[in-house]
Motif scaffolding. Sequence first.
Motif, mmCIF file in Angstrom:
data_model
loop_
_atom_site.group_PDB
_atom_site.id
_atom_site.type_symbol
_atom_site.label_atom_id
_atom_site.label_comp_id
_atom_site.label_asym_id
_atom_site.label_seq_id
_atom_site.Cartn_x
_atom_site.Cartn_y
_atom_site.Cartn_z
ATOM 1 N N ALA A 181 -68.307 -74.424 4.160
ATOM 2 C CA ALA A 181 -67.699 -73.691 5.279
ATOM 3 C C ALA A 181 -68.352 -72.319 5.365
ATOM 4 C CB ALA A 181 -66.204 -73.545 5.058
ATOM 5 N N CYS A 264 -56.217 -63.429 4.885
ATOM 6 C CA CYS A 264 -54.904 -63.080 4.329
ATOM 7 C C CYS A 264 -54.856 -61.581 4.020
ATOM 8 C CB CYS A 264 -54.672 -63.832 3.025
ATOM 9 S SG CYS A 264 -54.488 -65.594 3.210
ATOM 10 N N ASP A 265 -53.652 -61.021 4.028
ATOM 11 C CA ASP A 265 -53.524 -59.570 3.855
ATOM 12 C C ASP A 265 -54.040 -59.065 2.523
ATOM 13 O OD1 ASP A 265 -52.526 -59.181 6.314
ATOM 14 O OD2 ASP A 265 -50.404 -59.259 5.726
ATOM 15 N N GLY A 321 -65.257 -77.737 -9.401
ATOM 16 C CA GLY A 321 -66.655 -77.300 -9.236
ATOM 17 C C GLY A 321 -66.822 -75.808 -9.433
ATOM 18 N N TYR A 344 -72.490 -76.592 -8.821
ATOM 19 C CA TYR A 344 -73.523 -76.405 -7.800
ATOM 20 C C TYR A 344 -74.764 -75.899 -8.516
ATOM 21 C CZ TYR A 344 -71.168 -76.561 -3.175
ATOM 22 O OH TYR A 344 -70.546 -76.933 -2.010
HETATM 23 C C1 LIG Z 1 -68.487 -75.027 -6.127
HETATM 24 C C2 LIG Z 1 -68.211 -73.927 -5.142
HETATM 25 C C3 LIG Z 1 -68.433 -74.145 -3.787
HETATM 26 C C4 LIG Z 1 -68.192 -73.114 -2.855
HETATM 27 N N1 LIG Z 1 -68.359 -73.364 -1.523
HETATM 28 C C5 LIG Z 1 -68.032 -72.409 -0.614
HETATM 29 C C6 LIG Z 1 -68.081 -72.656 0.786
HETATM 30 O O1 LIG Z 1 -68.437 -73.743 1.234
HETATM 31 N N2 LIG Z 1 -67.737 -71.651 1.626
HETATM 32 C C7 LIG Z 1 -67.313 -70.417 1.177
HETATM 33 O O2 LIG Z 1 -66.958 -69.564 2.000
HETATM 34 N N3 LIG Z 1 -67.261 -70.156 -0.134
HETATM 35 C C8 LIG Z 1 -67.596 -71.107 -1.037
HETATM 36 N N4 LIG Z 1 -67.520 -70.830 -2.382
HETATM 37 C C9 LIG Z 1 -67.217 -69.453 -2.843
HETATM 38 C C10 LIG Z 1 -65.713 -69.214 -2.910
HETATM 39 O O3 LIG Z 1 -65.202 -69.234 -1.608
HETATM 40 C C11 LIG Z 1 -65.330 -67.865 -3.561
HETATM 41 O O4 LIG Z 1 -65.970 -66.813 -2.896
HETATM 42 C C12 LIG Z 1 -65.616 -67.733 -5.018
HETATM 43 O O5 LIG Z 1 -65.527 -68.943 -5.681
HETATM 44 C C13 LIG Z 1 -64.639 -66.751 -5.655
HETATM 45 O O6 LIG Z 1 -63.300 -67.244 -5.560
HETATM 46 P P1 LIG Z 1 -62.527 -67.968 -6.764
HETATM 47 O O7 LIG Z 1 -61.608 -69.002 -6.272
HETATM 48 O O8 LIG Z 1 -63.549 -68.415 -7.711
HETATM 49 O O9 LIG Z 1 -61.592 -66.931 -7.462
HETATM 50 P P2 LIG Z 1 -61.258 -65.424 -7.528
HETATM 51 O O10 LIG Z 1 -62.380 -64.695 -8.168
HETATM 52 O O11 LIG Z 1 -59.919 -65.344 -8.143
HETATM 53 O O12 LIG Z 1 -61.107 -64.952 -6.035
HETATM 54 C C14 LIG Z 1 -61.986 -64.145 -5.329
HETATM 55 C C15 LIG Z 1 -61.802 -64.493 -3.883
HETATM 56 O O13 LIG Z 1 -60.462 -64.155 -3.446
HETATM 57 C C16 LIG Z 1 -60.492 -63.703 -2.105
HETATM 58 N N5 LIG Z 1 -60.042 -62.289 -2.078
HETATM 59 C C17 LIG Z 1 -60.471 -61.286 -2.893
HETATM 60 N N6 LIG Z 1 -59.873 -60.107 -2.564
HETATM 61 C C18 LIG Z 1 -59.065 -60.379 -1.514
HETATM 62 C C19 LIG Z 1 -58.219 -59.569 -0.701
HETATM 63 N N7 LIG Z 1 -58.083 -58.247 -0.916
HETATM 64 N N8 LIG Z 1 -57.542 -60.151 0.305
HETATM 65 C C20 LIG Z 1 -57.652 -61.497 0.542
HETATM 66 N N9 LIG Z 1 -58.445 -62.301 -0.190
HETATM 67 C C21 LIG Z 1 -59.146 -61.767 -1.200
HETATM 68 C C22 LIG Z 1 -61.936 -63.840 -1.640
HETATM 69 O O14 LIG Z 1 -62.074 -65.098 -1.045
HETATM 70 C C23 LIG Z 1 -62.731 -63.757 -2.933
HETATM 71 O O15 LIG Z 1 -63.978 -64.398 -2.849
HETATM 72 C C24 LIG Z 1 -67.736 -71.848 -3.316
HETATM 73 C C25 LIG Z 1 -67.521 -71.646 -4.671
HETATM 74 C C26 LIG Z 1 -67.730 -72.653 -5.587
HETATM 75 C C27 LIG Z 1 -67.463 -72.395 -7.027
#
Ligand SMILES: Cc1cc2nc3c(=O)[nH]c(=O)nc-3n(C[C@H](O)[C@H](O)[C@H](O)COP(=O)(O)OP(=O)(O)OC[C@H]3O[C@@H](n4cnc5c(N)ncnc54)[C@H](O)[C@@H]3O)c2cc1C
Length: 387
Positions: A181, A264-265, A321, A344
Amino acid sequence: MEKIFENTKTAFALKSDTELDRAYFLFKMIQNEPLVRIGTAITNFALKAHMPVEHLIRASVFDHFCGGINEEDCLPVIEKMHSKHVHTTLDYSVEGKEDETQFDLTVDKILQNINFAQEKQSIPFAVFKPTGFGRIDLYEKVSNHIELTKEEEEEWSKVVKRFDTVCKVADDKNVSLLIDAEESWMQDAADELIEEMMEKYNQKKAIVFNTLQMYRWDRMDYLKALYKRAQKKNYFIGMKVVRGAYMEKERERAKEIGYKSPICDDKQATDENYNTAIEFMIDHEKLALFAGTHNEESSYQLMELAKQKNILKNDNRLWFGQLYGMSDHISYNLADAGYNVAKYLPYGPVRDVMPYLIRRAEENTSVTGQTSRELKLLKTERKRRKL
Ligand SMILES: Cc1cc2nc3c(=O)[nH]c(=O)nc-3n(C[C@H](O)[C@H](O)[C@H](O)COP(=O)(O)OP(=O)(O)OC[C@H]3O[C@@H](n4cnc5c(N)ncnc54)[C@H](O)[C@@H]3O)c2cc1C
């Protein structure tokens, strides 16, 4: 739930002492924001000036975050990971130019990946980005139902054809296909197209997977509505669930143009939204989940949910993943406990993969928590080995 992610011996079993030291040194550098900024500028300049820096990049940051320059080159890494039951999703990370020739080349590359994955137990998924197959502005127009010119209509029909070609081959070869996405303003068009593909190719199981970015507050409603439609037509939904990678860009654009931010906020709201989505996925039938996350709490929660629902750890409808080079403590401990895990594995020519590598460095600089977590784990393992 037992805190399995604290086991650094399992997490880093594949790393030699030297590799462990290199990883520690790398994350230490990445933690330093000015250094990343200067390093990025120097590297970009050196590459543009055709200076021979590729070897240096390979020996440092590239080999930590990427598998190689082509599929064959990645094989040793793939096999090594598989020896610890960690699977691979080969991610062709070249961020292409926006022209028809490049889009067709990307399709060829994805088809090549699907063929490469076929009959390799170590590679259960292929992956692509919608903008690898078409211009983002075109997706945006289609998303907003703006009337297309004749040329644009032709251009869009090529995008549709590209999706159908790769999904059909994935189905023929029985390789599941993850579709990433991207920016929210182009996502509706991708969603509609992927839904069509799911209806066509997910009749017996989830071959085609869309991605839900749970930092968007509207995605739970979308998932529920999609589920209703899929039930009516009796096909499977494949869904990668992530938090989302374009937060700053999304917020800035919303502010600039003057519409409500789709994000989200705060972080807590995103976390809750993420956990609600994985719960919904686990709770309903005919759904396959790929949880793309480095978040420990979400991963523990998913393990617990699966246990409550008596879903086997190695049930093919449930995958975890992470990205190669990050959060090995989650990947390897999950795999060791018997869960399905696929990392990945980005690859491509060194200079073409640079934008990906720079994003990783910047992300790790800004997500300070994550870098300090990596450093803490590496330090613990170094200490453990010395003892
Ligand atoms: C295998 C894999 C595939 C992925 N594929 C995609 C994809 O197709 N598209 C895509 O967009 N990303 C993708 N990502 C990246 C993913 O969306 C995250 O950016 C990244 O994994 C960090 O999030 P987290 O769940 O690991 O955890 P955490 O480190 O706990 O969360 C960080 C994430 O929380 C959210 N966040 C942080 N601060 C705030 C805030 N103040 N307000 C609201 N939200 C906040 C953001 O999304 C940030 O990236 C992928 C990641 C992985 C591991």
